[in-house]
Design an enzyme around this catalytic site. Structure first.
Site, mmCIF file in Angstrom:
data_model
loop_
_atom_site.group_PDB
_atom_site.id
_atom_site.type_symbol
_atom_site.label_atom_id
_atom_site.label_comp_id
_atom_site.label_asym_id
_atom_site.label_seq_id
_atom_site.Cartn_x
_atom_site.Cartn_y
_atom_site.Cartn_z
ATOM 1 C CE LYS A 191 2.488 3.818 -0.273
ATOM 2 N NZ LYS A 191 3.028 3.080 0.878
ATOM 3 N N GLY A 244 2.436 -4.356 -6.742
ATOM 4 C CA GLY A 244 1.747 -4.822 -5.546
ATOM 5 C C GLY A 244 0.665 -5.813 -5.916
ATOM 6 C CB SER A 245 -2.195 -7.036 -3.997
ATOM 7 O OG SER A 245 -2.817 -5.810 -3.689
ATOM 8 C CB THR A 246 -4.293 -8.653 -8.699
ATOM 9 O OG1 THR A 246 -3.117 -9.233 -9.286
ATOM 10 C CG2 THR A 246 -5.361 -8.509 -9.765
ATOM 11 N N GLY A 249 -4.014 -2.958 -7.387
ATOM 12 C CA GLY A 249 -3.767 -2.532 -8.769
ATOM 13 C C GLY A 249 -5.058 -2.162 -9.482
ATOM 14 C CD GLU A 266 5.632 -4.986 -13.908
ATOM 15 O OE1 GLU A 266 5.451 -6.218 -13.930
ATOM 16 O OE2 GLU A 266 5.907 -4.332 -14.921
ATOM 17 C CB CYS A 300 5.218 -11.088 -7.992
ATOM 18 S SG CYS A 300 6.849 -10.643 -8.579
ATOM 19 C CD GLU A 398 0.416 -13.180 -5.561
ATOM 20 O OE1 GLU A 398 -0.320 -12.236 -5.247
ATOM 21 O OE2 GLU A 398 1.462 -13.046 -6.211
HETATM 22 P P1 NAD Z 1 -0.184 -4.204 -1.720
HETATM 23 O O1 NAD Z 1 -0.948 -4.087 -2.975
HETATM 24 O O2 NAD Z 1 -0.910 -4.409 -0.464
HETATM 25 O O3 NAD Z 1 0.706 -2.903 -1.482
HETATM 26 C C1 NAD Z 1 1.648 -2.444 -2.445
HETATM 27 C C2 NAD Z 1 1.893 -0.972 -2.233
HETATM 28 O O4 NAD Z 1 0.694 -0.276 -2.501
HETATM 29 C C3 NAD Z 1 2.300 -0.587 -0.812
HETATM 30 O O5 NAD Z 1 3.229 0.482 -0.880
HETATM 31 C C4 NAD Z 1 0.996 -0.105 -0.213
HETATM 32 O O6 NAD Z 1 1.178 0.812 0.831
HETATM 33 C C5 NAD Z 1 0.355 0.575 -1.410
HETATM 34 N N1 NAD Z 1 -1.100 0.662 -1.347
HETATM 35 C C6 NAD Z 1 -1.978 -0.112 -0.660
HETATM 36 N N2 NAD Z 1 -3.239 0.329 -0.840
HETATM 37 C C7 NAD Z 1 -3.164 1.391 -1.682
HETATM 38 C C8 NAD Z 1 -4.125 2.258 -2.261
HETATM 39 N N3 NAD Z 1 -5.413 2.120 -2.013
HETATM 40 N N4 NAD Z 1 -3.692 3.236 -3.085
HETATM 41 C C9 NAD Z 1 -2.388 3.382 -3.365
HETATM 42 N N5 NAD Z 1 -1.423 2.606 -2.829
HETATM 43 C C10 NAD Z 1 -1.807 1.607 -2.009
HETATM 44 O O7 NAD Z 1 0.882 -5.370 -1.992
HETATM 45 P P2 NAD Z 1 1.951 -5.960 -0.988
HETATM 46 O O8 NAD Z 1 1.194 -6.817 -0.023
HETATM 47 O O9 NAD Z 1 2.867 -4.907 -0.491
HETATM 48 O O10 NAD Z 1 2.819 -6.874 -1.973
HETATM 49 C C11 NAD Z 1 2.431 -8.137 -2.333
HETATM 50 C C12 NAD Z 1 1.828 -8.151 -3.726
HETATM 51 O O11 NAD Z 1 2.705 -7.541 -4.657
HETATM 52 C C13 NAD Z 1 1.618 -9.552 -4.230
HETATM 53 O O12 NAD Z 1 0.344 -9.665 -4.816
HETATM 54 C C14 NAD Z 1 2.690 -9.723 -5.284
HETATM 55 O O13 NAD Z 1 2.405 -10.659 -6.258
HETATM 56 C C15 NAD Z 1 2.836 -8.350 -5.822
HETATM 57 N N6 NAD Z 1 4.154 -8.166 -6.427
HETATM 58 C C16 NAD Z 1 4.262 -8.133 -7.799
HETATM 59 C C17 NAD Z 1 5.513 -8.005 -8.403
HETATM 60 C C18 NAD Z 1 5.661 -7.999 -9.906
HETATM 61 O O14 NAD Z 1 6.726 -7.642 -10.409
HETATM 62 N N7 NAD Z 1 4.646 -8.362 -10.664
HETATM 63 C C19 NAD Z 1 6.643 -7.886 -7.621
HETATM 64 C C20 NAD Z 1 6.508 -7.916 -6.241
HETATM 65 C C21 NAD Z 1 5.250 -8.042 -5.652
#
Ligand code: NAD
Length: 495
Positions: A191, A244-246, A249, A266, A300, A398
């Site tokens: 996804k 994605g975001s903490t 997560g 991650e 990130c 962040e």
């Molecule tokens: P996000 O958490 O908003 O979204 C990430 C993904 O999760 C997207 O596909 C989104 O559609 C999905 N998502 C959102 N809400 C959800 C839910 N309730 N249930 C399941 N899936 C859901 O993050 P973002 O804004 O896309 O990315 C930025 C974040 O990602 C930053 O915090 C960044 O630090 C982190 N990031 C971490 C790494 C790493 O390797 N540690 C790498 C890249 C980005």
């Protein structure tokens, strides 16, 4: 302003084609018929419309994945899995020009960065894990119980894996999940972020061309709160691999607990980058610029806390601001562009909000700090540098944009405590001319990755992940494999 002048005919033609869901090796319409525009953040033009998966589509994709595991994909030999992954890597390289343009248009990242980072990292991942497919072995273990027994372990696929990825490195992060999961024999439902679904959809076409059996890979563009949430809660999904975001997560961790899904995360970071007094200052400043401003700071592992010796503060700030002012911002496909726009209006407002609150809280704005309309009408923000103290929001949260906070120190033990005083622990950097000092300090920092005299090097063979609230588990390298297999112990009584 459009980026048409840079578009390859093949990219243009692909953008004009319908964007559907990949389920059971067929491109299908979403059950709900919902669609979402994909926007070029540099020009604010709509690039295309993409269909959005609903929970009914998730049901279909999970069923297709399950059939794959019970059928042809489940019977595919390790060597054949390796060949398929290798073939996919070759196809990615063959289609790299279009993939580069799509990634750059969708995310806003400078196309030049996709040459050095996104594309090579993606195909290398599939090749690296192609090699692993035939080497996922268990152990034969001597038993000390009375009698005689043959005892061994098997590393079996976990099952259906939901791979949920963010918008900042959409293709590369998809590869970090798909490659090890498929090498181990799992079926994967990818996804992509609703903001940047294009390269995942293009990758789906290459997966079909490579010859993966039906259902081995599904691709569901969709909203996080709809398709993402449905995958996380689905009883037929065995594992969630999330980047994605903490905040999200944490939510996933709670929801996936319902049926004890395997979960790897991650997440975010606020990584310290430390210049020691004996460092080559020019190299360190060059490294600090890359650490912070690569990918518009939407990384990130951005080195967003720069620690410098107090005595060097004035010189470092002056050199950093000269270099920041020289960064060329512009349309992502323009080869001259060094920094593109932020990915979305939401991200723009978020980053400008941090800057405004930083100024109000009394941080010293050294350079930048505003939207840059000179670069275009997209979501451009100037490279921004603050001098601040550790307690400010700027130094703790962040930001995920081009905002560097410079902090000073005098004592190494105090520096270590401050560098480690964060809920995050993804990356860290150390700049020194004494490698022994660098190594000793690397061992004291609580971070999943520490770079000495460098920043941002990633490779398929080196594990990647975070301490503390930066995540759970490791991607990349042999370490990733343990998260995509279940260990089975087999006892055979020989008496
Ligand atoms: P996000 O958490 O908003 O979204 C990430 C993904 O999760 C997207 O596909 C989104 O559609 C999905 N998502 C959102 N809400 C959800 C839910 N309730 N249930 C399941 N899936 C859901 O993050 P973002 O804004 O896309 O990315 C930025 C974040 O990602 C930053 O915090 C960044 O630090 C982190 N990031 C971490 C790494 C790493 O390797 N540690 C790498 C890249 C980005």
């Amino acid at each position: 302003m459009s980026q048409n002048e840079f578009l390859l005919p093949a990219t243009k033609a692909w953008l004009e084609r319908p964007k559907k869901l990949l389920i059971g090796n067929r491109w299908v319409d979403s059950v709900s018929g919902a669609t979402l525009p994909v926007t070029d953040p540099a020009t604010l033009e709509t690039l295309c419309m993409v269909q959005l998966a609903s929970s009914a589509d998730v049901d279909l994709a999970v069923s297709a994945a399950r059939r794959a595991l019970d059928g042809v994909w489940g019977e595919t030999t390790p060597a054949e899995r390796g060949r398929l992954l290798w073939r996919l890597a070759d196809l990615i390289d063959e289609h790299a020009d279009v993939l580069r343009q799509l990634e750059s248009l969708d995310v806003g990242k400078p196309v030049m960065e996709t040459y050095v980072f996104d594309l090579p990292l993606t195909s290398d991942h599939f090749r690296y894990f192609a090699g692993w497919a035939t080497k996922i072995t268990g152990q034969s273990i001597p038993s000390s119980l009375p009698g005689e027994a043959l005892c061994y372990t098997r590393h079996e696929p976990v099952g259906v894996v939901a791979a949920i990825v963010p918008w900042n490195f959409p293709l590369a992060i998809a590869a970090w999940k798909l490659a090890p999961a498929l090498a181990c024999g799992n079926a994967v439902i990818l996804k992509p972020s609703e903001i940047t679904p294009l390269t995942a959809l293009y990758l789906g076409e290459l997966i079909l061309e490579a010859g993966f059996p039906s259902g081995a890979v599904g691709i569901l563009p969709g909203l996080g709160a709809v398709a993402g949430a449905a995958l996380v809660e689905h009883a037929g999904v065995d594992k969630v691999s999330f980047t994605g975001s903490t905040r999200v997560g944490r939510e996933i961790m709670q929801k996936a607990g319902g049926n004890f899904k395997r979960v790897t995360l991650e997440l975010g970071g606020k990584s310290p980058n430390i210049i020691l007094p004996d460092a080559d200052i020019s190299d360190a400043i060059g490294g600090a610029m890359t650490a912070m401003f690569f990918n518009q700071g939407e990384a990130c592992v951005a080195g967003s806390r720069l620690y410098v010796p107090k005595a060097l503060k004035a010189d470092v700030l002056s050199e950093l601001s000269t270099r920041a002012a020289g960064i060329v911002q512009g349309a992502s496909l323009d080869p001259a562009t060094q920094m593109g726009p932020l990915v979305s209006q939401v991200q723009l407002e978020r980053v400008l909000g941090f800057i405004e609150r930083g100024v109000s809280a009394g941080a010293q704005l050294v350079t930048g700090g505003s939207r840059n309309f000179g670069a275009g009408n997209g979501y451009f923000v100037q490279p921004t540098i603050f001098a601040a103290s550790d307690d400010l929001e700027l130094s703790r949260e962040e930001i995920f944009g081009p905002v560097l906070t410079v902090l000073t120190y005098e004592d190494i033990d105090d520096l270590v405590a401050r560098a480690n005083d964060s809920v995050y622990g993804l990356g860290a950097g150390i700049w020194t001319s004494d490698v022994k000092t660098g190594i000793r300090l690397a061992h004291r920092l609580k971070a999943g990755t520490v770079w000495v005299n460098g920043w941002g090097m990633l490779e398929a063979s080196m594990p990647w992940g975070g301490y503390k609230q930066s995540g759970i588990g490791r991607e990349m390298g042999s370490y990733a494999l343990q998260h995509y297999t279940e260990v089975k112990s087999v006892w055979v009584n020989l008496l």
